[in-house]
Design a protein around this motif. Structure first.
Motif, PDB file in Angstrom:
ATOM      1  N   LEU A 211       0.728  -1.183  -0.016  1.00 21.88           N
ATOM      2  CA  LEU A 211       0.045   0.001  -0.246  1.00 21.88           C
ATOM      3  C   LEU A 211       0.917   1.241  -0.148  1.00 21.88           C
ATOM      4  CD1 LEU A 211      -2.709   1.542   0.202  1.00 21.88           C
ATOM      5  CD2 LEU A 211      -2.467   1.363   2.674  1.00 21.88           C
ATOM      6  N   VAL A 212       1.832   1.463   0.742  1.00 19.86           N
ATOM      7  CA  VAL A 212       2.873   2.416   1.033  1.00 19.86           C
ATOM      8  C   VAL A 212       3.986   2.317   0.096  1.00 19.86           C
ATOM      9  CG1 VAL A 212       4.200   3.733   2.372  1.00 19.86           C
ATOM     10  CG2 VAL A 212       1.933   3.165   3.250  1.00 19.86           C
ATOM     11  N   ASN A 213       4.380   2.951  -0.953  1.00 18.63           N
ATOM     12  CA  ASN A 213       5.570   2.890  -1.601  1.00 18.63           C
ATOM     13  C   ASN A 213       7.050   2.979  -0.873  1.00 18.63           C
ATOM     14  OD1 ASN A 213       3.228   3.933  -3.454  1.00 18.63           O
ATOM     15  ND2 ASN A 213       4.367   2.093  -4.620  1.00 18.63           N
ATOM     16  N   GLU A 214       6.920   4.080  -0.327  1.00 12.94           N
ATOM     17  CA  GLU A 214       8.233   4.492   0.409  1.00 12.94           C
ATOM     18  C   GLU A 214       7.775   5.181   1.841  1.00 12.94           C
ATOM     19  OE1 GLU A 214      10.792   6.940  -2.166  1.00 12.94           O
ATOM     20  OE2 GLU A 214      10.088   5.836  -3.760  1.00 12.94           O
ATOM     21  N   ILE A 215       8.865   4.997   2.676  1.00 11.42           N
ATOM     22  CA  ILE A 215       8.860   5.964   3.902  1.00 11.42           C
ATOM     23  C   ILE A 215      10.242   6.949   3.896  1.00 11.42           C
ATOM     24  CG2 ILE A 215       9.030   5.870   6.385  1.00 11.42           C
ATOM     25  CD1 ILE A 215       6.638   4.428   5.463  1.00 11.42           C
ATOM     26  N   VAL A 216       9.759   8.068   4.073  1.00  6.86           N
ATOM     27  CA  VAL A 216      10.892   9.130   4.048  1.00  6.86           C
ATOM     28  C   VAL A 216      10.825   9.987   5.251  1.00  6.86           C
ATOM     29  CG1 VAL A 216      10.904   9.067   1.381  1.00  6.86           C
ATOM     30  CG2 VAL A 216       9.374  10.597   2.811  1.00  6.86           C
ATOM     31  N   GLU A 217      12.040  10.681   5.538  1.00  5.37           N
ATOM     32  CA  GLU A 217      12.157  11.519   6.544  1.00  5.37           C
ATOM     33  C   GLU A 217      11.203  12.911   6.288  1.00  5.37           C
ATOM     34  OE1 GLU A 217      14.211  11.464   9.263  1.00  5.37           O
ATOM     35  OE2 GLU A 217      15.012   9.517   8.464  1.00  5.37           O
ATOM     36  N   VAL A 218      10.833  13.467   7.377  1.00  3.82           N
ATOM     37  CA  VAL A 218       9.589  14.434   7.393  1.00  3.82           C
ATOM     38  C   VAL A 218      10.205  15.606   6.350  1.00  3.82           C
ATOM     39  CG1 VAL A 218       8.692  16.486   8.633  1.00  3.82           C
ATOM     40  CG2 VAL A 218       8.947  14.107   9.723  1.00  3.82           C
ATOM     41  N   ASP A 219      11.220  15.960   6.018  1.00  3.94           N
ATOM     42  CA  ASP A 219      11.564  16.955   5.387  1.00  3.94           C
ATOM     43  C   ASP A 219      11.810  16.491   3.850  1.00  3.94           C
ATOM     44  OD1 ASP A 219      13.878  15.727   5.786  1.00  3.94           O
ATOM     45  OD2 ASP A 219      15.405  17.449   6.280  1.00  3.94           O
ATOM     46  N   ARG A 220      11.678  15.357   3.693  1.00  5.75           N
ATOM     47  CA  ARG A 220      11.954  14.794   2.142  1.00  5.75           C
ATOM     48  C   ARG A 220      10.417  14.245   1.848  1.00  5.75           C
ATOM     49  NH1 ARG A 220      14.149  14.976  -1.573  1.00  5.75           N
ATOM     50  NH2 ARG A 220      14.191  12.796  -2.049  1.00  5.75           N
ATOM     51  N   LEU A 221       9.468  14.479   2.491  1.00  8.75           N
ATOM     52  CA  LEU A 221       7.987  13.907   2.024  1.00  8.75           C
ATOM     53  C   LEU A 221       7.784  14.525   0.707  1.00  8.75           C
ATOM     54  CD1 LEU A 221       6.005  12.109   2.561  1.00  8.75           C
ATOM     55  CD2 LEU A 221       4.704  13.980   4.036  1.00  8.75           C
ATOM     56  N   MET A 222       7.383  15.938   0.853  1.00  8.28           N
ATOM     57  CA  MET A 222       7.033  16.736  -0.249  1.00  8.28           C
ATOM     58  C   MET A 222       7.973  16.570  -1.516  1.00  8.28           C
ATOM     59  SD  MET A 222       3.882  17.412  -0.127  1.00  8.28           S
ATOM     60  CE  MET A 222       3.877  18.330  -1.351  1.00  8.28           C
ATOM     61  N   PRO A 223       9.622  16.844  -1.215  1.00  5.45           N
ATOM     62  CA  PRO A 223      10.153  16.845  -2.386  1.00  5.45           C
ATOM     63  C   PRO A 223      10.358  15.719  -3.005  1.00  5.45           C
ATOM     64  CG  PRO A 223      11.233  17.747  -0.543  1.00  5.45           C
ATOM     65  CD  PRO A 223      10.014  17.360  -0.165  1.00  5.45           C
ATOM     66  N   ARG A 224       9.996  14.465  -2.238  1.00  6.18           N
ATOM     67  CA  ARG A 224       9.971  13.048  -2.919  1.00  6.18           C
ATOM     68  C   ARG A 224       8.520  12.802  -3.770  1.00  6.18           C
ATOM     69  NH1 ARG A 224      11.966   9.439  -6.360  1.00  6.18           N
ATOM     70  NH2 ARG A 224      11.502   7.511  -5.774  1.00  6.18           N
ATOM     71  N   ALA A 225       7.689  13.324  -3.024  1.00  6.21           N
ATOM     72  CA  ALA A 225       6.246  13.149  -3.707  1.00  6.21           C
ATOM     73  C   ALA A 225       6.346  14.021  -5.237  1.00  6.21           C
ATOM     74  CB  ALA A 225       5.211  13.678  -2.920  1.00  6.21           C
ATOM     75  N   LEU A 226       6.839  15.114  -5.091  1.00  6.20           N
ATOM     76  CA  LEU A 226       7.027  16.176  -6.174  1.00  6.20           C
ATOM     77  C   LEU A 226       7.673  15.405  -7.259  1.00  6.20           C
ATOM     78  CD1 LEU A 226       6.875  19.492  -4.453  1.00  6.20           C
ATOM     79  CD2 LEU A 226       4.820  18.590  -5.846  1.00  6.20           C
ATOM     80  N   GLU A 227       9.001  14.935  -6.695  1.00  6.91           N
ATOM     81  CA  GLU A 227       9.700  14.331  -7.855  1.00  6.91           C
ATOM     82  C   GLU A 227       9.207  13.087  -8.545  1.00  6.91           C
ATOM     83  OE1 GLU A 227      14.281  12.040  -7.512  1.00  6.91           O
ATOM     84  OE2 GLU A 227      13.264  12.127  -5.759  1.00  6.91           O
ATOM     85  N   LEU A 228       8.373  12.147  -8.010  1.00  8.08           N
ATOM     86  CA  LEU A 228       7.612  11.273  -8.524  1.00  8.08           C
ATOM     87  C   LEU A 228       6.679  11.767  -9.438  1.00  8.08           C
ATOM     88  CD1 LEU A 228       7.292   8.526  -5.726  1.00  8.08           C
ATOM     89  CD2 LEU A 228       8.691   8.372  -7.601  1.00  8.08           C
ATOM     90  N   ALA A 229       6.023  12.895  -9.039  1.00 11.41           N
ATOM     91  CA  ALA A 229       4.857  13.341  -9.767  1.00 11.41           C
ATOM     92  C   ALA A 229       5.392  14.114 -11.184  1.00 11.41           C
ATOM     93  CB  ALA A 229       4.112  14.397  -8.956  1.00 11.41           C
ATOM     94  N   GLU A 230       6.522  14.819 -10.969  1.00 10.99           N
ATOM     95  CA  GLU A 230       7.103  15.188 -12.078  1.00 10.99           C
ATOM     96  C   GLU A 230       7.935  14.446 -13.054  1.00 10.99           C
ATOM     97  OE1 GLU A 230      10.012  17.739 -10.299  1.00 10.99           O
ATOM     98  OE2 GLU A 230       8.713  19.396  -9.609  1.00 10.99           O
TER      99      GLU A 230
END
Length: 262
Positions: free
Chosen positions: A178-197
């Protein structure tokens, strides 16, 4: 772009970012918010300038389910209307033409987890927790949670969540898929945006086709799915961008072979 009271919709290139903005209520969903989520996702689904959507919550919570104070005050008919409107809301996310990435920043409970179950990819921070605790109110999920949890987690895992009301760290859902990745708090949005882009940069017709096919594979007939796959692939191969990319790749392969490269 339309202004909402309970959420914001921002864009970064071809990515739309939907942020729930009821932080003082852990982004609990009331009727206004429910309607605004539906409207925003239905609008984004038809927006050709958008290639992917990231959805997240403000503050400590992604979404802590329904607003129980409003929930408790509803009459029977009002409750039925709220539930029916909820089905449209979840469908606007699950059936959206754009891939939807949940960036789970905190609690995703009840209707919040049901919303996560509708998303195509899920990134969570190390403090995020998910659960379907409706049984604690003597109720059951009403936004598809009983069905989507089984489809995505398996019946035994779903029964554990549904029958105990357990609230579980997001990290425990990685192995279940269900969950693809667990990341540090400050990496959450950067990683989500990286995948989205990354996704938004690919041909929209191909991404839309893949989303339809994987959705069908969850509950549809295999032979029908194989026919859909063949038909969509045929359309993409004959498309202008499909022909261009195939020929470019073939040209690069020929050049590498002549040079003796890998």
């Amino acid at each position: 772009m339309r202004t909402y009271q309970t959420l914001t919709v921002e864009t970064a290139g071809r990515v739309a970012i939907v942020t729930f903005r009821r932080a003082d209520q852990l982004n609990a969903m009331n009727r206004l918010m429910q309607g605004e989520i539906t409207e925003s996702f239905e609008s984004l689904s038809g927006d050709a300038s958008i290639g992917a959507i990231v959805v997240t919550g403000e503050g400590r919570g992604f979404m802590a389910g329904a607003d129980i104070k409003e929930y408790a005050a509803q009459t029977g008919p009002e409750f039925d209307i709220f539930q029916a409107a909820g089905m449209r809301m979840y469908a606007a996310i699950e059936n959206n033409r754009k891939p939807v990435i949940a960036a789970v920043n905190g609690f995703a409970l009840g209707g919040g987890m049901e919303l996560v179950l509708c998303c195509d990819l899920v990134i969570a921070n190390q403090f995020a927790k998910l659960g379907l605790p409706e049984i604690k109110l003597g109720l059951i999920p009403g936004g598809g949670g009983t069905q989507r949890s089984v489809a995505k987690l398996g019946r035994s895992r779903a029964n554990f969540l549904l029958m105990t009301g357990a609230i579980v760290p997001a990290s425990e859902f990685v192995a279940a898929g269900l969950v693809n990745e667990i990341v540090e708090v400050d990496r959450l949005m950067p990683r989500a945006l990286e995948l989205a882009e990354m996704i938004a940069a690919e041909p929209a017709a191909a991404i839309e086709g893949l989303k339809a096919l994987t959705a069908h594979a969850v509950s549809g007939d295999l032979d029908d799915g194989l026919t859909m796959e063949r038909d969509i692939l045929g359309e993409l191969y004959r498309s202008e961008i499909g022909q261009q990319r195939v020929k470019e790749f073939a040209g690069r392969s020929t050049t590498k072979a002549k040079k003796g490269g890998p």
